[in-house]
Design a protein around this motif. Structure first.
Motif, PDB file in Angstrom:
ATOM      1  N   TYR A  42       0.027  18.082  58.829  1.00 30.98           N
ATOM      2  CA  TYR A  42       1.426  18.091  58.391  1.00 30.98           C
ATOM      3  C   TYR A  42       1.635  19.366  57.567  1.00 30.98           C
ATOM      4  O   TYR A  42       1.400  19.397  56.361  1.00 30.98           O
ATOM      5  CB  TYR A  42       1.745  16.837  57.574  1.00 30.98           C
ATOM      6  CG  TYR A  42       3.224  16.666  57.327  1.00 30.98           C
ATOM      7  CD1 TYR A  42       4.060  16.214  58.339  1.00 30.98           C
ATOM      8  CD2 TYR A  42       3.784  16.963  56.089  1.00 30.98           C
ATOM      9  CE1 TYR A  42       5.420  16.070  58.129  1.00 30.98           C
ATOM     10  CE2 TYR A  42       5.152  16.824  55.879  1.00 30.98           C
ATOM     11  CZ  TYR A  42       5.966  16.379  56.897  1.00 30.98           C
ATOM     12  OH  TYR A  42       7.311  16.245  56.684  1.00 30.98           O
ATOM     13  N   GLN A  43       2.078  20.416  58.237  1.00 30.31           N
ATOM     14  CA  GLN A  43       2.098  21.747  57.641  1.00 30.31           C
ATOM     15  C   GLN A  43       3.022  21.917  56.436  1.00 30.31           C
ATOM     16  O   GLN A  43       2.721  22.740  55.559  1.00 30.31           O
ATOM     17  CB  GLN A  43       2.415  22.786  58.710  1.00 30.31           C
ATOM     18  CG  GLN A  43       1.317  22.899  59.759  1.00 30.31           C
ATOM     19  CD  GLN A  43       1.578  23.975  60.783  1.00 30.31           C
ATOM     20  OE1 GLN A  43       2.504  24.772  60.667  1.00 30.31           O
ATOM     21  NE2 GLN A  43       0.763  23.991  61.827  1.00 30.31           N
ATOM     22  N   PRO A  44       4.140  21.208  56.314  1.00 30.62           N
ATOM     23  CA  PRO A  44       4.939  21.362  55.088  1.00 30.62           C
ATOM     24  C   PRO A  44       4.187  21.019  53.807  1.00 30.62           C
ATOM     25  O   PRO A  44       4.612  21.428  52.722  1.00 30.62           O
ATOM     26  CB  PRO A  44       6.102  20.390  55.323  1.00 30.62           C
ATOM     27  CG  PRO A  44       6.253  20.323  56.798  1.00 30.62           C
ATOM     28  CD  PRO A  44       4.862  20.403  57.324  1.00 30.62           C
ATOM     29  N   ALA A 170       7.491  29.486  54.148  1.00 31.03           N
ATOM     30  CA  ALA A 170       6.071  29.229  53.884  1.00 31.03           C
ATOM     31  C   ALA A 170       5.545  30.142  52.797  1.00 31.03           C
ATOM     32  O   ALA A 170       4.821  29.711  51.888  1.00 31.03           O
ATOM     33  CB  ALA A 170       5.264  29.405  55.169  1.00 31.03           C
ATOM     34  N   GLU A 173       7.102  29.184  49.288  1.00 32.34           N
ATOM     35  CA  GLU A 173       6.597  27.907  48.788  1.00 32.34           C
ATOM     36  C   GLU A 173       5.171  28.038  48.256  1.00 32.34           C
ATOM     37  O   GLU A 173       4.864  27.570  47.149  1.00 32.34           O
ATOM     38  CB  GLU A 173       6.660  26.852  49.898  1.00 32.34           C
ATOM     39  CG  GLU A 173       8.028  26.264  50.106  1.00 32.34           C
ATOM     40  CD  GLU A 173       7.997  24.995  50.924  1.00 32.34           C
ATOM     41  OE1 GLU A 173       8.188  23.907  50.355  1.00 32.34           O
ATOM     42  OE2 GLU A 173       7.773  25.085  52.143  1.00 32.34           O
ATOM     43  N   ASN A 326       9.788  25.313  63.732  1.00 30.73           N
ATOM     44  CA  ASN A 326       9.566  24.582  62.481  1.00 30.73           C
ATOM     45  C   ASN A 326       9.313  23.111  62.780  1.00 30.73           C
ATOM     46  O   ASN A 326       9.421  22.648  63.920  1.00 30.73           O
ATOM     47  CB  ASN A 326      10.741  24.759  61.511  1.00 30.73           C
ATOM     48  CG  ASN A 326      12.048  24.200  62.042  1.00 30.73           C
ATOM     49  OD1 ASN A 326      12.080  23.389  62.969  1.00 30.73           O
ATOM     50  ND2 ASN A 326      13.153  24.627  61.454  1.00 30.73           N
ATOM     51  N   ALA A 362      12.847  23.154  49.849  1.00 26.54           N
ATOM     52  CA  ALA A 362      11.560  23.774  49.527  1.00 26.54           C
ATOM     53  C   ALA A 362      11.138  23.392  48.123  1.00 26.54           C
ATOM     54  O   ALA A 362      11.957  23.304  47.206  1.00 26.54           O
ATOM     55  CB  ALA A 362      11.662  25.300  49.642  1.00 26.54           C
ATOM     56  N   HIS A 387      12.930  17.231  47.956  1.00 26.00           N
ATOM     57  CA  HIS A 387      11.847  17.790  48.772  1.00 26.00           C
ATOM     58  C   HIS A 387      10.729  16.773  48.966  1.00 26.00           C
ATOM     59  O   HIS A 387      10.274  16.513  50.089  1.00 26.00           O
ATOM     60  CB  HIS A 387      11.326  19.069  48.110  1.00 26.00           C
ATOM     61  CG  HIS A 387      10.038  19.568  48.682  1.00 26.00           C
ATOM     62  ND1 HIS A 387       8.802  19.253  48.144  1.00 26.00           N
ATOM     63  CD2 HIS A 387       9.782  20.349  49.744  1.00 26.00           C
ATOM     64  CE1 HIS A 387       7.852  19.828  48.863  1.00 26.00           C
ATOM     65  NE2 HIS A 387       8.423  20.505  49.836  1.00 26.00           N
ATOM     66  N   HIS A 391       9.865  14.788  52.649  1.00 29.49           N
ATOM     67  CA  HIS A 391       8.578  14.955  53.318  1.00 29.49           C
ATOM     68  C   HIS A 391       7.684  13.721  53.163  1.00 29.49           C
ATOM     69  O   HIS A 391       6.856  13.455  54.035  1.00 29.49           O
ATOM     70  CB  HIS A 391       7.876  16.204  52.786  1.00 29.49           C
ATOM     71  CG  HIS A 391       8.490  17.482  53.273  1.00 29.49           C
ATOM     72  ND1 HIS A 391       8.527  17.832  54.600  1.00 29.49           N
ATOM     73  CD2 HIS A 391       9.115  18.487  52.604  1.00 29.49           C
ATOM     74  CE1 HIS A 391       9.137  18.995  54.742  1.00 29.49           C
ATOM     75  NE2 HIS A 391       9.504  19.409  53.545  1.00 29.49           N
TER      76      HIS A 391
END
Length: 513
Positions: A42-44, A170, A173, A326, A362, A387, A391
């Motif tokens: 989960y890249q975020p 990215a 953040e 994304n 973000a 945020h 997520h």
């Protein structure tokens, strides 16, 4: 049953398989997913993993735990021959083999896109995998440990300088999260002051975060400046050889941690080794109904989604009219792809993908965030809560949600864990250092040097021995020892400490001296 092959287990691939398990009837299709990693990342959450706010294992989703009805193969797909409906699967161990399929779903994702800048390939690290995020966290903690024992100087500055290349979501953040992390670490390192830590972000364009409005991006710049982080706009990275960062503005400094976040590209290993149509930017051409092809043609039994695909954005947004790479698009495309695939199996028509971006959110460190939806902009603590809320809910499966939220809750009362485990990259080093090793075998008798036969001597004539005077004999007994030994003869050279040098035979010492 038709055999469905899903190439790639990231967002789009995982969600396609996950939803197919719920929508396919028993015996309707056989699904196989192939990915070199046994989990979806989960890249975020990667910036928060790098900053120690989330445990690394909690930001990934195990394929085998959540895909109960799917055949999971941990390997690489190194070629796709769709004309013959064969894929080449290359495991880490063993020989490559061909896999026959009826339907292929290409969701191979993207990798970091770099430029031929000297020193980047050797010294920088990306932020696309969980391994990279964990390594960044451990490097910062290890550098703080090393710097705390050094006096002020160039080496200390190098250890305490962090550089991020790329001012997109990215990059900003991870830059802001690491700045927050470093500030929190100062409480545990009294030897290091706030001014000793340096953060630099390098962005080639004149602004950061193009996904938000210009006033919002200006607020982020101001917030970062107040926290001691420096952003270089309209600046290019010229070199990073041996960690020495040289900018187009003429500035230069040294850094032990260079993080590259300046763009991504479709997975070239899959794109370049398939016979599927590819557009000019190196992505597989995919229609809005997620079938491979263009407006005029359809490649039968081939589907695509996620960052590896070029899909037109029917909402009117996106860059160049295409969906941006994304998580929002990849997740939703994976869900729709499963529905459309099942529909075609049952003789129904697939639906077009049309998703309008709801906004951008973000996290910029603990308690600070930014949210943008149209002209509405929220900053600070409310945006940070939004945020985490978004997520936290978007993380697949309740099992993963509970792990992540529990970790956040624990951090409120216990603080972030600041234990770095850099040695995980070389776990056998300590064992090898102290492990006993067998002694080298003694030389065999036949290998020993054979002494030359002594020359025959004629018997000497006997002569009466003379008695030496007593005084001279006593003087000889008390003579200095160094006269009997050549200077330095008793000191072994450094190279032969502990025995003869490796690969050489010890020479016999002559007693004739």
């Amino acid at each position: 049953m038709p055999k469905i092959l899903i190439v790639g287990g990231g967002y789009a691939g995982f969600y396609t398989a996950w939803k197919l398990e719920k929508q396919l009837r028993r015996g309707e299709a056989d699904v196989t997913i192939v990915d070199p990693l046994p989990y979806m990342t989960y890249q975020p959450f990667l910036p928060e993993v790098a900053a120690g706010s989330i445990e690394g294992r909690h930001a990934v989703v195990a394929h085998r735990r959540h895909l109960k009805k799917t055949d999971v193969i941990t390997a690489r797909v190194t070629a796709i021959n769709h004309a013959e409906k064969k894929a080449t699967i290359t495991p880490e161990l063993g020989e490559p083999y061909e896999f026959d399929y009826d339907i292929v779903v290409v969701t191979g994702g993207a990798v970091s896109r770099t430029f031929p800048i000297p020193g980047i390939a050797e010294n920088a690290i990306g932020l696309k995998t969980i391994e990279e995020a964990v390594a960044i966290r451990d490097r910062i903690l290890g550098n703080f440990d090393r710097a705390s024992t050094l006096p002020a100087g160039p080496e200390r500055d190098r250890l305490l300088t962090v550089v991020v290349v790329g001012g997109g979501f990215a990059g900003i953040e991870v830059f802001a999260e690491l700045r927050s992390f470093a500030s929190a670490l100062l409480q545990s390192y009294p030897q290091i002051s706030f001014d000793d830590v340096h953060f630099h972000l390098i962005e080639a364009m004149g602004r950061i975060m193009p996904e938000v409005s210009l006033p919002t991006s200006h607020w982020v710049l101001k917030n970062l400046a107040e926290r001691g982080a420096l952003v270089h706009l309209d600046t290019q990275l010229k070199s990073a050889v041996d960690g020495r960062v040289e900018l187009s503005t003429g500035e230069s400094f040294e850094s032990d941690l260079i993080i590259w976040t300046a763009g991504v590209m479709a997975n070239p290993q899959i794109v370049r080794n398939s016979d599927l149509p590819v557009e000019e930017r190196g992505r597989i051409t995919v229609r809005t109904d997620l079938r491979v092809g263009d407006e005029d043609t359809i490649v039968a039994d081939a589907w695509g989604a996620g960052d590896i695909s070029a899909i037109k954005d029917l909402s009117g947004g996106g860059v160049g009219g295409f969906c941006v790479p994304n998580a929002q698009h990849a997740v939703r495309q994976g869900k729709l792809l499963a529905k459309n695939l099942v529909a075609t199996l049952r003789g129904e028509e697939p639906k077009d993908y049309n998703h309008k971006n709801l906004g951008a959110v973000a996290g910029l460190g603990l308690g600070t965030g930014v949210f943008q939806s149209g002209k509405i902009a929220i900053k600070g603590l409310p945006a940070w809560v939004a945020h985490r809320g978004y997520h936290g809910l978007a993380m697949p499966s309740w099992e993963r949600k509970i792990r992540v939220v529990t970790g956040w809750w624990n951090n409120i009362w216990l603080g972030r864990d600041i234990v770095g485990i850099e040695a995980r990259e070389t776990p056998r080093a300590v064992f090898e250092e102290f492990a006993s090793r067998p002694k080298p075998p003694a030389p065999k008798a036949e290998d020993a040097p054979v002494a030359a036969p002594a020359e025959e001597k004629k018997p000497a004539r006997k002569t009466p021995a003379k008695k030496a005077p007593v005084k001279k004999a006593a003087a000889a007994q008390n003579a200095p020892a160094q006269e009997a030994e050549a200077p330095g003869a008793g000191a072994a050279p450094e190279e032969s400490y502990g025995g003869a040098a490796e690969g050489t035979d010890p020479k016999p010492v002559s007693s004739d001296k």
